[in-house]
Design a protein around this motif. Structure first.
Motif, PDB file in Angstrom:
ATOM      1  N   TRP A  11       0.823  -1.228   0.000  1.00  0.00           N
ATOM      2  CA  TRP A  11       0.000   0.000   0.000  1.00  0.00           C
ATOM      3  C   TRP A  11       0.849   1.266   0.000  1.00  0.00           C
ATOM      4  CZ3 TRP A  11       0.080  -3.562   4.028  1.00  0.00           C
ATOM      5  CH2 TRP A  11       0.802  -3.177   5.151  1.00  0.00           C
ATOM      6  N   GLU A  12       2.128   1.150   0.332  1.00  0.00           N
ATOM      7  CA  GLU A  12       3.000   2.321   0.370  1.00  0.00           C
ATOM      8  C   GLU A  12       3.514   2.707  -1.010  1.00  0.00           C
ATOM      9  OE1 GLU A  12       6.100   1.474   3.179  1.00  0.00           O
ATOM     10  OE2 GLU A  12       4.861   2.023   4.897  1.00  0.00           O
ATOM     11  N   ILE A  17      -5.115   0.255  -8.014  1.00  0.00           N
ATOM     12  CA  ILE A  17      -6.127  -0.548  -7.339  1.00  0.00           C
ATOM     13  C   ILE A  17      -7.228  -0.797  -8.361  1.00  0.00           C
ATOM     14  CG2 ILE A  17      -7.735  -0.728  -5.412  1.00  0.00           C
ATOM     15  CD1 ILE A  17      -6.079   1.400  -3.954  1.00  0.00           C
ATOM     16  N   SER A  46      -4.273   5.301  -5.600  1.00  0.00           N
ATOM     17  CA  SER A  46      -3.465   4.783  -4.483  1.00  0.00           C
ATOM     18  C   SER A  46      -3.692   5.582  -3.202  1.00  0.00           C
ATOM     19  CB  SER A  46      -1.983   4.782  -4.857  1.00  0.00           C
ATOM     20  OG  SER A  46      -1.543   6.086  -5.193  1.00  0.00           O
ATOM     21  N   TYR A  49      -5.828   4.068  -0.177  1.00  0.00           N
ATOM     22  CA  TYR A  49      -5.370   3.098   0.821  1.00  0.00           C
ATOM     23  C   TYR A  49      -5.514   3.629   2.239  1.00  0.00           C
ATOM     24  CZ  TYR A  49      -3.253  -0.282  -2.389  1.00  0.00           C
ATOM     25  OH  TYR A  49      -3.040  -1.254  -3.337  1.00  0.00           O
ATOM     26  N   PRO A  51      -4.169   1.706   5.528  1.00  0.00           N
ATOM     27  CA  PRO A  51      -3.585   0.509   6.152  1.00  0.00           C
ATOM     28  C   PRO A  51      -3.978   0.396   7.624  1.00  0.00           C
ATOM     29  CG  PRO A  51      -1.931   2.213   5.925  1.00  0.00           C
ATOM     30  CD  PRO A  51      -3.166   2.729   5.248  1.00  0.00           C
ATOM     31  N   CYS A  97      -9.843  -6.580   2.227  1.00  0.00           N
ATOM     32  CA  CYS A  97      -9.997  -5.176   1.840  1.00  0.00           C
ATOM     33  C   CYS A  97     -11.454  -4.731   1.972  1.00  0.00           C
ATOM     34  CB  CYS A  97      -9.567  -4.968   0.385  1.00  0.00           C
ATOM     35  SG  CYS A  97      -7.922  -5.595  -0.008  1.00  0.00           S
ATOM     36  N   CYS A 126     -10.210   2.617   0.797  1.00  0.00           N
ATOM     37  CA  CYS A 126      -9.780   1.232   0.617  1.00  0.00           C
ATOM     38  C   CYS A 126      -8.940   0.764   1.804  1.00  0.00           C
ATOM     39  CB  CYS A 126      -8.986   1.077  -0.686  1.00  0.00           C
ATOM     40  SG  CYS A 126      -8.601  -0.639  -1.109  1.00  0.00           S
ATOM     41  N   VAL A 128      -7.129  -1.778   4.142  1.00  0.00           N
ATOM     42  CA  VAL A 128      -6.546  -3.090   3.830  1.00  0.00           C
ATOM     43  C   VAL A 128      -5.952  -3.705   5.093  1.00  0.00           C
ATOM     44  CG1 VAL A 128      -6.070  -2.551   1.412  1.00  0.00           C
ATOM     45  CG2 VAL A 128      -4.342  -2.030   3.132  1.00  0.00           C
ATOM     46  N   LEU A 184      -3.005  -3.951  -6.661  1.00  0.00           N
ATOM     47  CA  LEU A 184      -4.019  -4.684  -5.907  1.00  0.00           C
ATOM     48  C   LEU A 184      -5.267  -4.848  -6.768  1.00  0.00           C
ATOM     49  CD1 LEU A 184      -4.919  -5.808  -3.056  1.00  0.00           C
ATOM     50  CD2 LEU A 184      -5.906  -3.531  -2.663  1.00  0.00           C
TER      51      LEU A 184
END
Length: 221
Positions: A11-12, A17, A46, A49, A51, A97, A126, A128, A184
């Motif tokens: 995710w970094e 996606i 992106s 994300y 996390p 997710c 999103c 995750v 992803l």
């Protein structure tokens, strides 16, 4: 030489996606949608994300944000026009997710025949889980997914019920666009999607594999 980027933190640095809609018949029915002959694709940026430890943010322009629980597939290497028989060779692992969706906005987009970007692409849409290496899931089509909101069971589904299998999805997507390491793919949601509000807590899991907790917060934007 740059240090290798760990897939455990996809995710970094992952770029894309790619999401699949209408991939469980029970969800198609609950949304009163029509099934599709090919995977229905849309994208999230992106910046979507969220996390572990980060909240899911509710955009200020929506009053009906809903949870959609999904199995995510993390791509392990560049893939272009991959045959379905070889597709699993490109999988590095998985993640649980959430495809957070501004349903009221999506409904308006559908009525006007517009893309779903406003409903799907907002920041932190999103969440995750931790990365799950491919070796820990011998058969991704034999998993049980579940989701609770404030302790109430909302979603429960089996990945065996997917309309389009993971190899089919990877092959199809890779013919449309080039997949890259760290990308992803969200493989669709089972039925039971529903609204969340500020201060709710979402708990979700893949039985015997991984769990996640996500706090829901209202964004100022």
């Amino acid at each position: 030489m740059a240090a290798p980027r760990p897939l455990s933190r996809f995710w970094e640095w992952g770029k894309n996606i790619v999401c699949v809609g209408r991939n469980y018949a029970d969800h198609v029915q609950e949304m009163r949608s029509a099934p599709t002959r090919e995977p229905l694709l849309f994208l999230k940026p992106s910046t979507a994300y969220a996390p572990a430890g980060a909240p899911a943010l509710l955009p200020a322009y929506s009053r009906d944000v809903q949870h959609e629980l999904e199995l995510g597939v993390v791509v392990g290497r560049r893939a272009r026009a991959v045959p379905e028989a070889a597709a699993m060779d490109y999988v590095a692992g998985y993640a649980l997710c959430l495809d957070m969706t501004a349903r009221d906005v999506q409904d308006e987009c559908k009525k006007k025949g517009l893309p779903w970007t406003l409903a799907k692409g907002f920041p932190a849409s999103c969440p995750v889980s931790a990365f799950v290496p491919k070796e820990r899931i011998p058969d991704p089509h034999a998993l049980k997914l579940w989701l609770k909101v404030n302790g109430e069971l909302r979603q429960e589904g089996e990945t065996s019920a997917m309309i389009f299998s993971i190899p089919c999805i990877i092959s199809y997507v890779s013919r449309v666009l080039t997949l890259e390491e760290g990308d992803l793919i969200l493989t669709g949601t089972p039925s039971g999607v529903g609204p969340v509000k500020d201060q709710d807590e979402i708990e979700a899991g893949i039985d015997g594999v991984v769990t996640m907790r996500v706090q829901v917060r209202r964004s100022e934007y």
